[in-house]
Enzyme design. Structure first.
Site, PDB file in Angstrom:
ATOM      1  N   LYS A 154     122.113  89.787 -49.979  1.00 25.23           N
ATOM      2  CA  LYS A 154     122.265  88.497 -49.285  1.00 25.23           C
ATOM      3  C   LYS A 154     121.865  88.592 -47.819  1.00 25.23           C
ATOM      4  O   LYS A 154     121.159  87.746 -47.298  1.00 25.23           O
ATOM      5  CB  LYS A 154     123.715  87.990 -49.377  1.00 25.23           C
ATOM      6  CG  LYS A 154     124.187  87.666 -50.781  1.00 25.23           C
ATOM      7  CD  LYS A 154     125.525  86.936 -50.774  1.00 25.23           C
ATOM      8  CE  LYS A 154     126.672  87.720 -50.161  1.00 25.23           C
ATOM      9  NZ  LYS A 154     127.014  88.961 -50.857  1.00 25.23           N
ATOM     10  N   ARG A 163     133.353  81.846 -50.315  1.00 28.99           N
ATOM     11  CA  ARG A 163     133.706  82.968 -51.191  1.00 28.99           C
ATOM     12  C   ARG A 163     134.786  82.577 -52.177  1.00 28.99           C
ATOM     13  O   ARG A 163     135.168  83.387 -53.008  1.00 28.99           O
ATOM     14  CB  ARG A 163     134.214  84.114 -50.333  1.00 28.99           C
ATOM     15  CG  ARG A 163     133.126  85.219 -50.196  1.00 28.99           C
ATOM     16  CD  ARG A 163     133.766  86.338 -49.522  1.00 28.99           C
ATOM     17  NE  ARG A 163     133.212  87.627 -49.596  1.00 28.99           N
ATOM     18  CZ  ARG A 163     132.325  88.142 -48.748  1.00 28.99           C
ATOM     19  NH1 ARG A 163     131.749  87.390 -47.855  1.00 28.99           N
ATOM     20  NH2 ARG A 163     131.998  89.397 -48.830  1.00 28.99           N
ATOM     21  N   ARG A 214     123.972 102.097 -48.096  1.00 33.48           N
ATOM     22  CA  ARG A 214     123.590 101.095 -47.089  1.00 33.48           C
ATOM     23  C   ARG A 214     123.981 101.572 -45.687  1.00 33.48           C
ATOM     24  O   ARG A 214     125.058 102.133 -45.481  1.00 33.48           O
ATOM     25  CB  ARG A 214     124.311  99.774 -47.398  1.00 33.48           C
ATOM     26  CG  ARG A 214     124.158  98.729 -46.314  1.00 33.48           C
ATOM     27  CD  ARG A 214     124.458  97.352 -46.814  1.00 33.48           C
ATOM     28  NE  ARG A 214     125.882  97.065 -46.936  1.00 33.48           N
ATOM     29  CZ  ARG A 214     126.345  95.878 -47.343  1.00 33.48           C
ATOM     30  NH1 ARG A 214     125.518  94.909 -47.677  1.00 33.48           N
ATOM     31  NH2 ARG A 214     127.642  95.671 -47.445  1.00 33.48           N
ATOM     32  N   ARG A 256     129.310 100.929 -42.867  1.00 32.18           N
ATOM     33  CA  ARG A 256     130.446 100.030 -42.662  1.00 32.18           C
ATOM     34  C   ARG A 256     131.700 100.628 -43.288  1.00 32.18           C
ATOM     35  O   ARG A 256     131.642 101.207 -44.362  1.00 32.18           O
ATOM     36  CB  ARG A 256     130.151  98.677 -43.311  1.00 32.18           C
ATOM     37  CG  ARG A 256     129.268  97.803 -42.465  1.00 32.18           C
ATOM     38  CD  ARG A 256     128.770  96.593 -43.200  1.00 32.18           C
ATOM     39  NE  ARG A 256     129.772  95.934 -44.032  1.00 32.18           N
ATOM     40  CZ  ARG A 256     129.546  94.803 -44.684  1.00 32.18           C
ATOM     41  NH1 ARG A 256     128.367  94.194 -44.584  1.00 32.18           N
ATOM     42  NH2 ARG A 256     130.471  94.259 -45.429  1.00 32.18           N
ATOM     43  N   ARG A 298     136.470  95.411 -53.263  1.00 29.07           N
ATOM     44  CA  ARG A 298     135.641  94.245 -52.951  1.00 29.07           C
ATOM     45  C   ARG A 298     134.975  93.681 -54.206  1.00 29.07           C
ATOM     46  O   ARG A 298     134.855  92.476 -54.366  1.00 29.07           O
ATOM     47  CB  ARG A 298     134.569  94.621 -51.913  1.00 29.07           C
ATOM     48  CG  ARG A 298     135.171  94.882 -50.538  1.00 29.07           C
ATOM     49  CD  ARG A 298     134.176  95.535 -49.617  1.00 29.07           C
ATOM     50  NE  ARG A 298     133.075  94.667 -49.276  1.00 29.07           N
ATOM     51  CZ  ARG A 298     131.866  95.102 -48.929  1.00 29.07           C
ATOM     52  NH1 ARG A 298     131.600  96.387 -48.891  1.00 29.07           N
ATOM     53  NH2 ARG A 298     130.936  94.244 -48.626  1.00 29.07           N
TER      54      ARG A 298
END
Ligand code: AMP
Length: 216
Positions: A13, A86, A125, A158, A169
């Protein structure tokens, strides 16, 4: 033109939001970035949300909608939402806001990526906290290890991309965010875009969808 991007954490995204917002001159609004910036600058908002982010849980709807509405009040540009809404309650709040202003969500784009793939992607990531560019150590590494190609910032993993938080998550996504697929499908502005391909290919498909189906 107001666009919502949906998909698992790690579905791409953020990468698509950056490319598409630049291409269509939209304002890129990422609630995750807003919260991370607030935490980094130690603001009262940052203090309020930091435990939620650290645990991989959702910030309460009321607070999220308050923050979003405060941002929208001053905006005249088209909007591209990344990581918002969300929950169905957030989507309804956004619809109510737009309806009162004779606007709407013009397209909801769902980046469809397998769960196993996002687990692998989130772990590799790295992001640049300065310019928000996103890298993947396996598929799109930076030229100089640990440094952003664009601005030279130091890339970070992160906190919520650490393995223990990733699984939380994903389960929060399935319980609370996945129902948005049915919500937007019901409104008739829903588009599924196959993820897991070269980012440029996905951006091209999104551009075609937006060019064909949305009045600018
Ligand atoms: P993201 O960068 O979009 O993956 O968001 C990182 C974290 O910020 C999430 O795991 C949540 O804790 C919080 N967050 C971001 N956007 C929202 C939202 N729309 N509603 C609730 N919590 C959010």
């Amino acid at each position: 033109m107001n666009i919502v991007l949906l998909g698992f954490p790690g579905s791409g995204k953020g990468t698509q939001a950056k490319a598409v917002s630049e291409k269509f001159s939209l304002l890129h609004l990422s609630t995750g970035d807003i919260f991370r910036e607030a935490i980094a600058s130690d603001t009262p908002l940052g203090l309020e949300v930091s435990d939620y982010l650290a645990a991989g849980r959702l910030v309460p709807d009321k607070l999220v909608l308050k923050i979003i509405k405060a941002r929208l009040a001053a905006e005249t540009k088209g909007l591209l939402f990344d990581g918002f809404p969300r929950t169905v309650e957030q989507a309804q709040g956004l619809d109510d806001y737009f309806t009162a202003r004779n606007q709407a969500v013009d397209a909801a784009l769902f980046l469809d990526v397998e769960e196993a793939e996002v687990v692998q992607r989130l772990g590799s990531r790295r992001t640049c906290p300065k310019c928000r560019k996103i890298y993947n150590l396996l598929s799109s590494p930076p030229l100089n290890m640990g440094l952003c190609d664009g601005c030279g910032g130091t890339l970070v993993l992160r906190d919520d991309d650490k393995p223990e938080v990733i699984y939380k998550r994903l389960s929060v996504y399935k319980d609370q965010t996945e129902p948005l697929v049915a919500y937007y499908r019901g409104l008739g502005n829903f588009h599924r875009v196959k993820g897991g391909r070269a980012p440029e290919e996905i951006t091209a498909e999104i551009s075609t969808i937006l060019g064909n189906s949305v009045k600018t």
